[in-house]
Motif scaffolding. Structure first.
Motif, short mmCIF file in Angstrom:
data_model
loop_
_atom_site.label_atom_id
_atom_site.label_comp_id
_atom_site.label_asym_id
_atom_site.label_seq_id
_atom_site.Cartn_x
_atom_site.Cartn_y
_atom_site.Cartn_z
N PHE A 165 0.86 -1.19 0.00
CA PHE A 165 0.00 0.00 0.00
C PHE A 165 0.89 1.24 0.00
N GLY A 166 0.65 2.15 -0.95
CA GLY A 166 1.43 3.37 -1.03
C GLY A 166 0.74 4.39 -1.93
N PHE A 167 1.50 5.34 -2.45
CA PHE A 167 0.91 6.34 -3.35
C PHE A 167 1.99 6.83 -4.32
N THR A 168 1.54 7.28 -5.47
CA THR A 168 2.47 7.58 -6.57
C THR A 168 3.29 8.85 -6.32
N HIS A 169 2.85 9.74 -5.43
CA HIS A 169 3.58 10.97 -5.16
C HIS A 169 4.58 10.79 -4.01
N CYS A 170 4.74 9.59 -3.57
CA CYS A 170 5.70 9.31 -2.49
C CYS A 170 7.11 9.61 -3.01
N PRO A 171 7.89 10.39 -2.29
CA PRO A 171 9.19 10.82 -2.83
C PRO A 171 10.26 9.73 -2.87
N ASP A 172 10.30 8.86 -1.86
CA ASP A 172 11.41 7.89 -1.84
C ASP A 172 11.03 6.51 -1.30
N ILE A 173 10.25 6.43 -0.23
CA ILE A 173 10.00 5.15 0.43
C ILE A 173 9.23 4.20 -0.49
N CYS A 174 8.16 4.66 -1.08
CA CYS A 174 7.36 3.79 -1.95
C CYS A 174 8.15 3.29 -3.16
N PRO A 175 8.88 4.16 -3.85
CA PRO A 175 9.70 3.63 -4.96
C PRO A 175 10.73 2.60 -4.51
N ASP A 176 11.32 2.84 -3.33
CA ASP A 176 12.30 1.88 -2.82
C ASP A 176 11.67 0.52 -2.53
N PRO B 73 -6.42 7.82 -3.31
CA PRO B 73 -7.28 7.69 -4.50
C PRO B 73 -7.63 9.03 -5.16
N GLU B 74 -7.54 10.13 -4.45
CA GLU B 74 -7.88 11.43 -5.02
C GLU B 74 -6.92 11.81 -6.16
N ARG B 75 -5.68 11.47 -6.02
CA ARG B 75 -4.70 11.81 -7.07
C ARG B 75 -4.33 10.59 -7.93
N ASP B 76 -4.42 9.40 -7.36
CA ASP B 76 -3.99 8.20 -8.08
C ASP B 76 -5.18 7.54 -8.78
N ASP B 77 -5.52 8.08 -9.93
CA ASP B 77 -6.57 7.46 -10.72
C ASP B 77 -5.95 6.39 -11.63
N VAL B 78 -6.75 5.84 -12.53
CA VAL B 78 -6.26 4.77 -13.42
C VAL B 78 -5.10 5.25 -14.28
N ALA B 79 -5.21 6.42 -14.84
CA ALA B 79 -4.16 6.95 -15.71
C ALA B 79 -2.85 7.16 -14.95
N ALA B 80 -2.96 7.70 -13.73
CA ALA B 80 -1.75 7.93 -12.93
C ALA B 80 -1.07 6.61 -12.58
N TYR C 22 2.68 5.07 -13.58
CA TYR C 22 3.58 4.80 -12.45
C TYR C 22 4.14 3.37 -12.47
N VAL C 23 3.31 2.39 -12.76
CA VAL C 23 3.75 0.99 -12.65
C VAL C 23 4.74 0.60 -13.75
N LYS C 24 4.85 1.42 -14.80
CA LYS C 24 5.78 1.11 -15.87
C LYS C 24 7.24 1.13 -15.41
N ASP C 25 7.50 1.80 -14.30
CA ASP C 25 8.87 1.92 -13.80
C ASP C 25 9.33 0.72 -12.99
#
Length: 309
Positions: free
Chosen positions: A168-179, A209-216, A220-223
């Motif tokens: 569980f995370g969010f796409t605007h997370c600066p470092d922890i979620c990508p790690d 969910p307010e910022r992370d819609d289907v398009a976002a 994001y997952v492509k990385d």
């Protein structure tokens, strides 16, 4: 007086005769061997001469005394006996050494086997105790209904039969979620290298969910790993999914640009093919440790399935 002198003279005459015969015998031995390097007298260990009034019977023939199958002159009988007596002792010592070596190897192998068995039993018991403790936590026993990053409706039932790593995370997370997603990708890639193991399905559920819609999510997952599936939904749907795994999520204050950080639980959840929560991994666990843990869980699960069948 004359009688005494005659007795002494007769004795000396007899002794001279014996010495003469002894000398002749020694000369005969030298002539037989054709060598002049051997002494005229041969002595026993007791320092008694061969020729004399007390000569043993087996020394009356020099050919018998010094001869052997290798020639008329060989080692003295005493030396031969000593040499022969050392042979069996040397063989016995070698046998004893081999016996000790075999016993040592068997004993060491037994200790190593016992240590390996006890170690495996302890690890197995530890895993079983951990599984029992996690079952009492009662996580992930509900269901969810969310949209994936392609806009398709997904529920928990869609992933039954597969091993799942859930984060569980969010796409605007600066470092922890990508790690953490990079870590999940490394774990999945490591397990994919073992053809005996089933594939693991990574899932990423947003807590924003307010910022992370289907398009976002699609961007994001492509990385990350190509099998990673992003899931989103309405705030209520996302809340239900997070509550089932006791995920804490709280948006922080917005800055001048309207951006904000979401404080949330940082855990990776492992779900077995039955859809049951099985284990979790915090930030202290690296990808190698997580992959090894999942591998052990898979093996334990396979054995339990075989026992049930």
């Amino acid at each position: 007086m004359l009688g005494l002198v005659g007795f002494i003279g007769g004795d000396l005459h007899a002794t001279s005769g014996r010495l003469l015969r002894c000398t002749l015998r020694s000369s005969a031995v030298q002539q037989t061997s054709g060598s002049t390097h051997y002494p005229q007298r041969v002595w026993l260990s007791s320092q008694a001469p061969i020729c004399g009034p007390h000569t043993p019977k087996h020394f009356t023939n020099p050919q018998q005394t010094l001869g052997s199958s290798r020639g008329p002159f060989s080692l003295p009988l005493f030396t031969q006996r000593v040499a022969l007596s050392q042979g069996p002792n040397t063989s016995t010592a070698k046998i004893r050494l081999r016996t000790r070596l075999v016993v040592t190897l068997l004993f060491g192998g037994g200790l190593l086997g016992t240590w390996w068995y006890v170690r495996n039993e302890k690890q197995q018991n530890h895993r079983m105790q951990r599984i029992e403790q996690l079952k009492k936590v009662a996580l992930g026993q509900g269901d969810f209904s969310l949209l994936d990053h392609r806009g398709h409706r997904r529920t928990k039932r869609d992933f039954l039969g597969s091993w799942v790593l859930l984060y569980f995370g969010f796409t605007h997370c600066p470092d922890i979620c990508p790690d953490e997603l990079d870590k999940i990708s490394a774990v999945v890639s490591t397990l994919d290298k073992d053809p005996s193991l089933p594939a693991v399905q990574p899932l990423f559920v947003t807590v924003d969910p307010e910022r992370d819609d289907v398009a976002a999510l699609e961007r994001y997952v492509k990385d990350f790993h190509p099998r990673l599936i992003g899931l989103t939904g309405t705030p209520e749907e996302v809340k239900v999914a997070g509550k089932d795994y006791r995920v804490y999520a709280s948006p922080g204050p917005k800055d001048e640009d309207g951006d904000y950080i979401v404080d949330h639980t940082i855990l990776i959840y492992l779900v077995n093919p039955d859809g049951l929560f099985l284990d979790y991994y915090n930030r202290m666990k690296d990808d190698v440790q997580i992959a090894e843990s999942i591998r052990n869980h898979m093996k334990s699960y396979s054995r339990s399935v075989l026992v049930v069948r």
